[in-house]
Design an enzyme around this catalytic site. Structure first.
Site, PDB file in Angstrom:
ATOM      1  N   SER A  80       0.500  -0.829  -0.569  1.00  0.00           N
ATOM      2  CA  SER A  80       0.227   0.028  -0.486  1.00  0.00           C
ATOM      3  C   SER A  80       0.976   1.365  -0.276  1.00  0.00           C
ATOM      4  O   SER A  80       2.144   1.385   0.453  1.00  0.00           O
ATOM      5  CB  SER A  80      -1.174   0.029   1.024  1.00  0.00           C
ATOM      6  N   LYS A  81       0.223   2.283  -0.462  1.00  0.00           N
ATOM      7  CA  LYS A  81       1.127   3.987   0.026  1.00  0.00           C
ATOM      8  C   LYS A  81       2.435   3.859   1.127  1.00  0.00           C
ATOM      9  O   LYS A  81       2.855   4.250   0.896  1.00  0.00           O
ATOM     10  CB  LYS A  81      -0.361   4.818  -0.055  1.00  0.00           C
ATOM     11  N   ARG A  82       1.098   3.465   2.174  1.00  0.00           N
ATOM     12  CA  ARG A  82       2.703   3.163   3.271  1.00  0.00           C
ATOM     13  C   ARG A  82       3.627   2.859   3.129  1.00  0.00           C
ATOM     14  O   ARG A  82       4.811   3.389   3.542  1.00  0.00           O
ATOM     15  CB  ARG A  82       1.609   2.407   4.023  1.00  0.00           C
ATOM     16  N   GLY A  90       5.075   2.689   0.057  1.00  0.00           N
ATOM     17  CA  GLY A  90       6.557   2.851  -1.002  1.00  0.00           C
ATOM     18  C   GLY A  90       5.491   2.413  -2.217  1.00  0.00           C
ATOM     19  O   GLY A  90       6.278   2.354  -2.809  1.00  0.00           O
TER      20      GLY A  90
END
Ligand code: GLU
Length: 486
Positions: free
Chosen positions: A261-263, A265
């Site tokens: 996920s975005k978290r 990277g």
């Protein structure tokens, strides 16, 4: 057989790195076998597809140098061909008109859920519970239409979808290049919709027709499509087409093992460009993220093309490791041609102000040494700051301390050596400092701090002799002069 692969992104958002890795694998496989690598933009979902997303995908592919051998195919442009195939399948009896409406389907699912809930109630006999479960399972099972064997339409103009007549019974086996042999029961395949009631093709049909028409021999894609493959193969069979070889690549996970996920990277591919990664580093890293050969960590593109094979793709999900990416990037920064590297650096350097001709000359001269000093172009650009900082230099805390009265007195004394130095090269400067130290009985530890403080203001910088060479005599003396005057 000439190998043909394709990358088939849906233009509904950015190209994330999982997609970029899929594209890379297809590209390498085609190159390895002297085949063709094609690109198809799967824009059948008109509502979610945007031209901006298409442009962003093409931009990312270009940045990575994953050049397709033909102009991209726009899936939406083939809609008539998709519909024609569906109608041909009706003629062949491998597809049929289905008059079940969306509302009826929903009602069926709702009833299934109700039965499932009812089966969980207390106070039922085992037999009652079993019966309810069986009813729920039948209602919620992959849909087999009551129209699959034909029948009179409910009304002459009743709307219909065109559905695949899914394989009757028995087992279905897929030999997947990555996942191995997978067998499922034919009952797990539904009579899937190929043409909607408005006559538009679904993705499930379009992908098969396009892969056939483009002559695709190998489909390498994310394992989120594994189930779809079992649904798509019957379409090939129904049309008597060759079924391509499939290879379903496991997803990329974060360091913690959770889905990316975005978290973690999970940024767009081009966000890595903006963070100062080189495309060849990104490719080398993505290659190893999910594929290996021996214990070689870093592959150039030529090596990757010579080595890539489907059997080297790992079965387990890969974990994104940004530290490793940075290490690979540092490797490729050092290996890069310096003119190119400088060109890549310019936008990062200019983020902190326009480059003057002096900046450019100094940075170009320092680049062979300083390229060791950053694992991204952002870090590298920062390493040149001491060459670009404008006089009079702002002094950091340590620099102020080094420029005590004593420090300044030493600086004044050694400046005279530099005034008259003939050979203004790092070697000449180094020799002059050494000779001066020997003659005056001082150590570099006594002279160095004040000199460094005057020349860099405390910014990180390598050895003083090359620093002075890059700055040039005039700037060096001016920076020293500023401190002695101050
Ligand atoms: N368009 C699909 C996606 O972006 C890929 C389909 C495929 O590779 O077959 O997930």
């Amino acid at each position: 057989m000439r190998v043909v692969t394709r990358f088939a992104p849906s233009p509904t958002g950015m190209l994330h790195i999982g997609g970029a890795r899929t594209a890379l694998f297809n590209y390498l496989f085609a190159r390895r076998h002297g085949g063709k690598f094609l690109l198809r933009i799967e824009d059948t979902d008109r509502e979610r597809s945007t031209p901006e997303a298409t442009a962003a995908i093409l931009d990312a592919m270009e940045w990575l140098g994953l050049t397709a051998d033909e102009p991209p195919v726009m899936q939406s442009a083939q809609a008539e061909r998709h519909a024609a195939v569906a109608h041909e399948m009706i003629r062949r009896g491998t597809a049929f008109r289905c008059y079940v409406t969306a509302e009826e389907l929903q009602a069926r699912r709702d009833l299934g859920e109700q039965k499932r809930a009812a089966a969980r109630q207390e106070g039922l006999s085992d037999a009652e519970r079993e019966a309810l479960r069986a009813e729920a399972d039948a209602l919620l099972a992959p849909f087999r239409s009551p129209w699959r064997s034909g029948g009179e339409p409910p009304a002459p103009d009743a709307p219909f979808t065109v559905r695949l007549r899914a394989p009757e019974a028995g087992s279905r086996t897929l030999e997947d290049g990555v996942q191995g042999t997978i067998t499922i029961d034919a009952s797990e395949i539904d009579d899937l919709v190929m043409l909607r009631a408005d006559g538009t093709p679904t993705y499930m049909l379009a992908v098969v027709v396009d892969d056939h028409d483009m002559g695709v021999t190998h489909v390498i894609r994310g394992d989120d499509h594994l189930r779809n493959t079992f649904r798509q193969v019957p379409i090939y069979e129904a049309m008597g087409w060759d079924v391509p070889q499939f290879a379903h690549v496991p997803m990329i996970h974060g360091q913690d093992g959770a889905k990316l996920s975005k978290r973690h990277g999970a940024l767009s591919t081009t966000a890595y460009r903006d963070m100062g990664y080189l495309p060849e580093a990104m490719k080398a890293y993505l290659l190893r993220l999910g594929w290996s050969q021996g214990d070689q960590e870093i592959f150039t593109e030529a090596e990757a093309i010579a080595a890539f094979d489907i059997s080297g793709i790992n079965k387990a999900p890969a974990r994104l490791d940004l530290d490793k990416l940075a290490a690979v990037n540092a490797h490729f920064i050092r290996a890069a041609d310096e003119d190119r590297l400088f060109g890549l650096l310019v936008p990062f350097l200019e983020a902190s102000g326009a480059l003057t001709p002096e900046d450019t000359t100094r940075i170009r001269n320092a680049l062979p040494t300083l390229k060791e000093r950053g694992s991204t172009l952002i870090e590298l650009a920062a390493a040149f700051e001491f060459l670009r900082v404008r006089r009079p230099l702002p002094l950091g805390k340590g620099a102020v301390k080094a420029l005590s009265d004593e420090g300044k007195a030493r600086l004044a004394a050694i400046r005279r050596e530099f005034d008259t130095l003939q050979d203004w090269s790092a070697a000449g400067i180094s020799a002059a400092i050494a000779a001066y130290c020997a003659a005056t009985g001082q150590s570099m530890g006594q002279i160095g701090p004040a000199l460094r403080a005057a020349l860099t203001g405390g910014l990180p910088a390598p050895d003083l002799a090359p620093v002075m060479e890059w700055l040039g005599r005039e700037e060096t003396l001016a920076r020293i002069g500023d401190q002695l005057a101050g």
